[in-house]
Design a protein around this motif. Structure first.
Motif, PDB file in Angstrom:
ATOM      1  N   CYS A  50       0.866  -1.179   0.000  1.00  0.00           N
ATOM      2  CA  CYS A  50       0.000   0.000   0.000  1.00  0.00           C
ATOM      3  C   CYS A  50       0.896   1.220   0.000  1.00  0.00           C
ATOM      4  CB  CYS A  50      -0.958   0.010   1.174  1.00  0.00           C
ATOM      5  SG  CYS A  50      -0.169   0.353   2.738  1.00  0.00           S
ATOM      6  N   ALA A  51       0.313   2.403   0.137  1.00  0.00           N
ATOM      7  CA  ALA A  51       1.088   3.629  -0.048  1.00  0.00           C
ATOM      8  C   ALA A  51       2.305   3.648   0.875  1.00  0.00           C
ATOM      9  CB  ALA A  51       0.203   4.835   0.193  1.00  0.00           C
ATOM     10  N   ALA A  52       2.104   3.397   2.167  1.00  0.00           N
ATOM     11  CA  ALA A  52       3.219   3.487   3.091  1.00  0.00           C
ATOM     12  C   ALA A  52       3.488   2.164   3.797  1.00  0.00           C
ATOM     13  CB  ALA A  52       2.936   4.573   4.115  1.00  0.00           C
ATOM     14  N   MET A  75       1.538   0.857   5.780  1.00  0.00           N
ATOM     15  CA  MET A  75       1.128   1.071   7.160  1.00  0.00           C
ATOM     16  C   MET A  75      -0.192   0.375   7.453  1.00  0.00           C
ATOM     17  SD  MET A  75       1.018   4.689   9.017  1.00  0.00           S
ATOM     18  CE  MET A  75       2.687   5.032   8.517  1.00  0.00           C
ATOM     19  N   SER A  76      -1.226   0.748   6.671  1.00  0.00           N
ATOM     20  CA  SER A  76      -2.534   0.180   6.950  1.00  0.00           C
ATOM     21  C   SER A  76      -2.550  -1.307   6.608  1.00  0.00           C
ATOM     22  CB  SER A  76      -3.604   0.924   6.165  1.00  0.00           C
ATOM     23  OG  SER A  76      -3.184   1.150   4.852  1.00  0.00           O
ATOM     24  N   THR A  77      -1.734  -1.704   5.624  1.00  0.00           N
ATOM     25  CA  THR A  77      -1.748  -3.093   5.202  1.00  0.00           C
ATOM     26  C   THR A  77      -1.242  -4.024   6.292  1.00  0.00           C
ATOM     27  OG1 THR A  77      -0.944  -2.075   3.202  1.00  0.00           O
ATOM     28  CG2 THR A  77      -1.386  -4.395   3.098  1.00  0.00           C
ATOM     29  N   LEU A 119      -2.014  -4.163   9.269  1.00  0.00           N
ATOM     30  CA  LEU A 119      -3.161  -4.659  10.035  1.00  0.00           C
ATOM     31  C   LEU A 119      -3.763  -5.875   9.349  1.00  0.00           C
ATOM     32  CD1 LEU A 119      -5.584  -1.947  11.362  1.00  0.00           C
ATOM     33  CD2 LEU A 119      -4.385  -3.731  12.586  1.00  0.00           C
ATOM     34  N   ASP A 147       7.155   1.887  -2.921  1.00  0.00           N
ATOM     35  CA  ASP A 147       8.530   2.107  -3.372  1.00  0.00           C
ATOM     36  C   ASP A 147       9.438   0.909  -3.096  1.00  0.00           C
ATOM     37  OD1 ASP A 147       8.006   4.626  -4.332  1.00  0.00           O
ATOM     38  OD2 ASP A 147       8.260   5.527  -2.336  1.00  0.00           O
ATOM     39  N   GLN A 176      -6.132   1.599  -2.780  1.00  0.00           N
ATOM     40  CA  GLN A 176      -5.744   2.999  -2.971  1.00  0.00           C
ATOM     41  C   GLN A 176      -4.495   3.155  -3.822  1.00  0.00           C
ATOM     42  OE1 GLN A 176      -5.324   1.201  -0.330  1.00  0.00           O
ATOM     43  NE2 GLN A 176      -3.914   2.037   1.175  1.00  0.00           N
ATOM     44  N   TYR A 214     -10.808  -5.196   1.787  1.00  0.00           N
ATOM     45  CA  TYR A 214      -9.724  -4.407   2.345  1.00  0.00           C
ATOM     46  C   TYR A 214     -10.223  -3.527   3.480  1.00  0.00           C
ATOM     47  CZ  TYR A 214      -5.609  -1.428   2.470  1.00  0.00           C
ATOM     48  OH  TYR A 214      -4.496  -0.755   2.864  1.00  0.00           O
ATOM     49  N   HIS A 244      -5.548   4.090   6.414  1.00  0.00           N
ATOM     50  CA  HIS A 244      -4.185   4.586   6.514  1.00  0.00           C
ATOM     51  C   HIS A 244      -4.048   5.564   7.677  1.00  0.00           C
ATOM     52  CE1 HIS A 244      -0.284   6.082   5.080  1.00  0.00           C
ATOM     53  NE2 HIS A 244      -0.732   7.251   5.510  1.00  0.00           N
ATOM     54  N   CYS A 286      -4.361   3.983  11.171  1.00  0.00           N
ATOM     55  CA  CYS A 286      -3.149   3.261  11.555  1.00  0.00           C
ATOM     56  C   CYS A 286      -2.026   4.236  11.869  1.00  0.00           C
ATOM     57  CB  CYS A 286      -2.703   2.330  10.434  1.00  0.00           C
ATOM     58  SG  CYS A 286      -3.863   1.019  10.132  1.00  0.00           S
ATOM     59  N   LEU A 287      -1.979   5.319  11.067  1.00  0.00           N
ATOM     60  CA  LEU A 287      -0.930   6.307  11.257  1.00  0.00           C
ATOM     61  C   LEU A 287      -0.993   6.889  12.667  1.00  0.00           C
ATOM     62  CD1 LEU A 287       1.261   8.231  10.121  1.00  0.00           C
ATOM     63  CD2 LEU A 287      -0.586   9.708   9.353  1.00  0.00           C
ATOM     64  N   ARG A 336       0.114   4.382  15.259  1.00  0.00           N
ATOM     65  CA  ARG A 336       1.571   4.193  15.280  1.00  0.00           C
ATOM     66  C   ARG A 336       2.276   5.347  15.975  1.00  0.00           C
ATOM     67  NH1 ARG A 336       4.330   1.034  10.896  1.00  0.00           N
ATOM     68  NH2 ARG A 336       6.014   2.475  11.334  1.00  0.00           N
ATOM     69  N   ILE A 349       7.359   6.723   8.349  1.00  0.00           N
ATOM     70  CA  ILE A 349       7.996   6.097   7.200  1.00  0.00           C
ATOM     71  C   ILE A 349       8.396   7.205   6.227  1.00  0.00           C
ATOM     72  CG2 ILE A 349       7.513   4.671   5.165  1.00  0.00           C
ATOM     73  CD1 ILE A 349       5.707   3.036   7.127  1.00  0.00           C
ATOM     74  N   THR A 378       9.621   8.960  -0.389  1.00  0.00           N
ATOM     75  CA  THR A 378      10.691   9.124  -1.368  1.00  0.00           C
ATOM     76  C   THR A 378      10.539  10.444  -2.122  1.00  0.00           C
ATOM     77  OG1 THR A 378      10.193   6.814  -1.711  1.00  0.00           O
ATOM     78  CG2 THR A 378      11.986   7.718  -3.013  1.00  0.00           C
ATOM     79  N   PHE A 396       2.111  11.346   2.461  1.00  0.00           N
ATOM     80  CA  PHE A 396       1.337  10.149   2.122  1.00  0.00           C
ATOM     81  C   PHE A 396      -0.152  10.466   2.026  1.00  0.00           C
ATOM     82  CE2 PHE A 396       5.058   7.610   3.587  1.00  0.00           C
ATOM     83  CZ  PHE A 396       5.187   6.844   2.434  1.00  0.00           C
TER      84      PHE A 396
END
Lengths: 100, 892
Positions: free
Chosen positions: A7-9, A11-13, A15, A39, A56, A83, B824, B827-828, B831, B839, B842, B880
């Protein structure tokens, strides 16, 4: 079976990873599941057998498919509803079906 | 040079206003008189030369327009015919004439009011008066085309330097350069992405810019910028524009243009059609009335489409039936236009003054300016309704060709009519309803319309068909229909009941079964409810805003009406120099229009206005309440509540309490929700017929989780009861939407039965369900998995936060992206709360440099979350989140 999520960061994945691992345990399956950011996919993909994208980052699908094809690894987007509801069981089954 | 040009040149050379005959010219040029004469006539037809009738006929070239004052420009001609545009036209002229190079301006107006066309007129005017050169460019750019790709947009606008990026193989001019010395028209400017704005502002302020990839040269261009948007000018995005744009021209909606101008427009469009078809068109008086009165939310654009569709339908008939005249009767008009006749009675006086009562039809010639009145006096017996009957009869006799014709025309015009023309055709109905019943309902409708002297709306017709279908099924299973209030219905609606009894007989004959008397009660309600839903709207509390200074009240009301998509609230401005007594008269007049027995709410700012309420109350004898403070949120709240049908007391109390509650959010515990938490309400008259049918249909056609969602049927017979029942359901559960042909609650999304039946609404509803279900399940999962914060709370907060971002950016996230974004951010926060590091994003620096505005906005909107959960978002975290909005929609 090695399943890579993206996923983007990443992060959520993560979970979702927990939920999928739980589902795999219930099924008695031996799997390795881990999540990375878009990335980092390139540096992880060689250890994976399936690559799943978070909805996303659907816009990366074409790019990732190319990367996957070169290595013979199936790539697809996780169903948004699965998801969003963190349905580990469905996503795991989805990954298994892709691999077949 | 062609002969005709040669002759023109000669005439031109002989000097302006020198008149010559055909034979004189023939002699001068050594050509035959016949040839010269025919060419001259051709030139005259093309409008290049003038003709003076006589013997011999003389031809001359008119004085060229090269002076500022001489010419009557296209804008002047426009002003003559359209009084409501006079101020706007003066504004446009001022913008063009403003030294040295004109003034940037912004055109506001609803969809279809003619913004692009007006921009074109501005350019034409600038050329006409010589402010711009004859060949001066008029460049049109629609910002929506590139809204998702800011980089491409910027390179389109400002050009590219060779090598700026891969694929930029040569220097390329942008639109700004192409528009140098002319006008650049930016349509849908609210879609200009944040990244494009800053560069654009620099250009507007200083007239300088750089091509993408250029650093050394600074270029200049002389461009007058005209922008257009349908958006509310108060929205945050446009506010930044408004500061830089001195001239704002607001084009009136069709409704605001008034009846007289609408008549002019309608006739003009018919004339264009006549010209296109190359023959005269006869329009019956009732068609004209329908076009003048029907609800036409998409303004002139829609009016044009509807008229074209009508002409096409009449033309098809004209061709296929080999008629002598192209006559447009009410039958040719689309159903939603036909409903204008229902409204016509409210405008009777105005209509009579405009188009008279004695004319049966109007004739439009392909070229003539004037309208001819045709036909003899309309005799009373020959009413609109009989004509319709006659027409339907005619069409019926044509058998199958009717449906075929309709199909073809509709297909052909879908591009024109998308989104505007919604009707259910027989094909759709036939899929779900027995053809015998369709026939039967057509008979019933025809009969009832003639007897009741009104036209039934499409939703009634469809509801009726569905009702009879389910009644038939129930009766054949031996179930009884009991109408609880049959006696009171019979007494209250005598005429409709009598018609309903006859309809019951028709049904019995057609279906060969006996119906109980209760059925007549239901049918009566179908005939009555249609009217009631209209009348009821008028019985709500009126909202009128009056403030000192010019434009204040209007602006607030404008915003309100736009946001709520209505014309409900009204405004009066009291310029400081004006006598307040004059304004009082105006206020009383407006109050008479919008006030009702339910009363009027007056929102004012200060001074003598406070006393207006009492005076209006005395004058009109209706209750008036005055709110002695006013701001846009007040007006919105008042209008919203009033539209929902709340009483004057309620609306007043709520509006006054806003000012006290301001910013003071009361932490209230939401009442415990019943399970299943989600519901969709289907409503019909009996609560057992169509509603149950709909419930079954939805259950079979939609994917959903039974533990989370339930369909609830609702009985509509007593509307007040239905409303309070719905209110109760709303308190207990989250209502996703309502399926009903009657508007029960404006706060809820409502789909009509036909939209559900023909499947149009199903995908919408499915999305609603998917989103809500995912949301509920996400909440449960988060509750289990988040370590530091409460899953159920954070999700609600994140949802609010993302919604605000979407609103401020004018960028609605797709379902995929939204779910991703919710998860997202939850979770952010978790964290960060746990003290884990962010994180890295880039190429953060490059990304931020290119998206500064977006970055500021997102950071700002994240702040409430940061405050509440006591965390700090790093730049990487913000990047992000920004990404969700940048890549939104590019995914599909």
């Amino acid at each position: 079976m090695n399943i890579l999520l993206c996923c983007a960061a990443g992060m959520s994945t993560s979970l979702l990873v927990q939920k999928m691992e739980q589902a795999a345990r219930e099924k008695g399956l031996e799997v390795k599941i881990w999540a990375v950011s878009a990335d980092d996919v390139k540096s992880h993909i060689d250890q994976a057998e399936v690559l799943l994208l978070g909805p996303q980052v659907r816009y990366k699908l074409a790019e990732m498919k190319k990367v996957g094809e070169e290595r013979g690894i199936p790539v697809d987007v996780i169903r948004t509803v699965d998801y969003g509801s963190l349905n580990g069981k469905n996503v795991l089954e989805f990954a298994l079906r892709l691999k077949q | 040079m062609k002969r005709v040009d040669f002759i023109y040149q000669k005439l031109l050379d002989s000097g302006p206003d020198t008149k010559l005959s055909a034979s004189e010219l023939a002699e001068l040029l050594g050509l035959s008189r016949a040839n010269v004469s025919s060419d001259l006539n051709r030139l005259w037809k093309e409008g290049r030369i003038e003709k003076e009738e006589g013997r011999p006929t003389l031809f001359y070239v008119k004085q060229a327009k090269d002076s500022l004052y001489l010419a009557q420009t296209a804008l002047d001609r426009l002003a003559k015919k359209n009084k409501s545009l006079i101020t706007r036209i003066e504004q446009a002229k001022a913008a063009v004439l403003y030294p040295p190079r004109g003034m940037h301006c912004l055109i506001l107006g609803e969809t279809g009011v003619g913004k692009s066309w007006f921009a074109g007129m501005i350019h034409e005017f600038a050329v006409d008066i010589g402010r711009l050169d004859k060949g001066a460019p008029f460049i049109v750019f629609n910002c929506a085309d590139y809204a998702n790709n800011p980089q491409l947009l910027i390179s389109q606008l400002f050009g590219v330097k060779k090598g700026a990026y891969t694929g930029a193989e040569m220097d390329r001019k942008g639109l700004v350069e192409k528009a140098d010395g002319g006008i650049l028209f930016l349509d849908e400017v609210h879609r200009l992405p944040a990244e494009g704005q800053e560069i654009f502002f620099t250009f507007m302020d200083k007239g300088t810019f750089r091509r993408v990839g250029e650093t050394e040269v600074e270029r200049t261009a002389q461009v007058q910028i005209v922008m257009a948007t349908t958006e509310n000018p108060e929205s945050s995005l446009l506010k930044t524009f408004m500061r830089r744009i001195p001239m704002v021209i607001k084009l009136p909606s069709l409704l605001e243009r008034g009846m007289e101008e609408r008549l002019g427009l309608v006739m003009e469009i018919f004339r264009e059609e006549a010209f296109r078809l190359g023959r005269e068109i006869q329009i019956s008086a009732s068609v004209l009335q329908a076009f003048l009165c029907y609800h036409c939310p998409n303004n002139i654009g829609q009016l044009k489409t509807d008229i074209q569709l009508t002409c096409a339908s009449a033309y098809a008939e004209y061709i296929s039936l080999k008629k002598h005249v192209l006559h447009i009767s009410i039958q040719d008009v689309p159903h939603h236009v036909k409903q204008g006749l229902l409204m016509a009675k409210d405008y009777r006086q105005e209509l009579d003054e405009l188009i008279g009562t004695e004319h049966k039809c109007f004739v439009v010639q392909p070229s003539e300016e004037s309208i001819w009145f045709g036909g003899e006096q309309e005799d009373a017996a020959n009413s609109v309704y009989e004509k319709i009957e006659q027409k339907i009869y005619e069409l019926q006799n044509q058998g199958v060709s009717e449906e075929e014709l309709e199909f073809d025309i509709e297909n052909y015009f879908t591009t024109f009519i998308k989104g505007v023309h919604q009707r259910i055709n027989k094909g759709d109905m036939a899929r779900i309803i027995d053809p015998i019943i369709i026939h039967l309902v057509e008979d019933i409708v025809r009969y009832a319309e003639a007897k009741l002297e009104k036209i039934l709306s499409q939703k009634v017709i469809f509801g009726l068909a569905l009702h009879i279908q389910t009644s038939k099924e129930r009766l054949s299973q031996g179930k009884q229909i009991v109408h609880p209030h049959i006696n009171s219905v019979r007494l209250k609606y005598k005429k409709e009941f009598a018609v309903a009894l006859e309809c019951v007989r028709m049904i019995e004959e057609a279906l060969l079964m006996d119906l109980p008397i209760g059925e007549a009660g239901y049918l009566t309600m179908f005939f009555v409810l249609d009217d009631e839903s209209m009348q009821e709207e008028r019985e709500t509390v009126g909202v009128l805003v009056i403030t000192h200074g010019s434009g204040g009240a209007t602006a607030m009301v404008d915003v309100t009406n736009r946001l709520l998509v209505t014309q409900y609230a009204r405004a009066i401005d009291l310029p400081l120099e004006e006598d307040s007594m004059l304004v009082l008269e105006q206020a009383i007049k407006t109050a008479r229009d919008i006030g009702s027995a339910s009363g009027l709410l007056l929102l004012v700012d200060m001074g003598s206005l406070l006393g207006f309420g009492e005076m209006i109350e005395k004058e009109l004898g209706i209750p008036v309440k005055v709110v002695p403070m006013v701001s846009t949120p007040h007006v919105i709240e008042a209008t919203r509540k009033a539209m929902l049908g709340h009483s004057l007391e309620d609306v007043y109390r709520d509006v006054v309490s806003i000012s006290m509650l301001h910013r003071e959010e009361l932490p209230k515990e939401p009442p415990a929700k019943l399970s299943p938490a989600l519901t969709i309400v289907a409503a019909c008259l009996s609560g057992e017929g169509s509603a149950l049918f709909l419930k079954q249909l939805l259950e079979s056609r939609l994917r959903y989780d039974e533990k989370l969602l339930e369909f609830v049927p609702l009985q509509l017979l007593d509307k007040a009861q239905a409303k309070s029942r719905l209110k109760k359901i709303k308190e207990e559960r989250t209502v996703l939407c309502v399926v009903s042909n009657y508007m029960l609650d404006r706060g809820l999304r409502c789909y009509s039965m036909d939209d559900v039946m023909n499947g149009e609404a199903l995908s919408d509803i499915q999305q609603l369900i998917d989103l809500e279900e995912a949301y509920v399940k996400m909440k449960q999962s988060l509750k289990e998995h988040l370590k530091m914060v409460k899953g159920q709370d954070i999700l609600d907060d994140v949802r609010t936060c993302v919604t605000r971002m979407e609103e401020r950016l004018g960028n609605t996230l797709t379902f995929d992206t939204r779910i991703g974004a919710y998860l997202h951010i939850c979770c952010l926060v978790d964290r960060l709360k746990a003290g884990e590091h962010s994180i890295a994003y880039t190429d953060k620096a490059v990304f931020l440099a290119g998206n500064r505005t977006l970055h500021n906005l997102i950071r700002h909107e994240l702040q409430p979350l940061a405050d509440k959960y006591d965390v700090t978002f790093s730049e990487d975290d913000v990047c992000f989140v920004m990404n969700f909005f940048i890549h939104n929609k590019t995914l599909v």
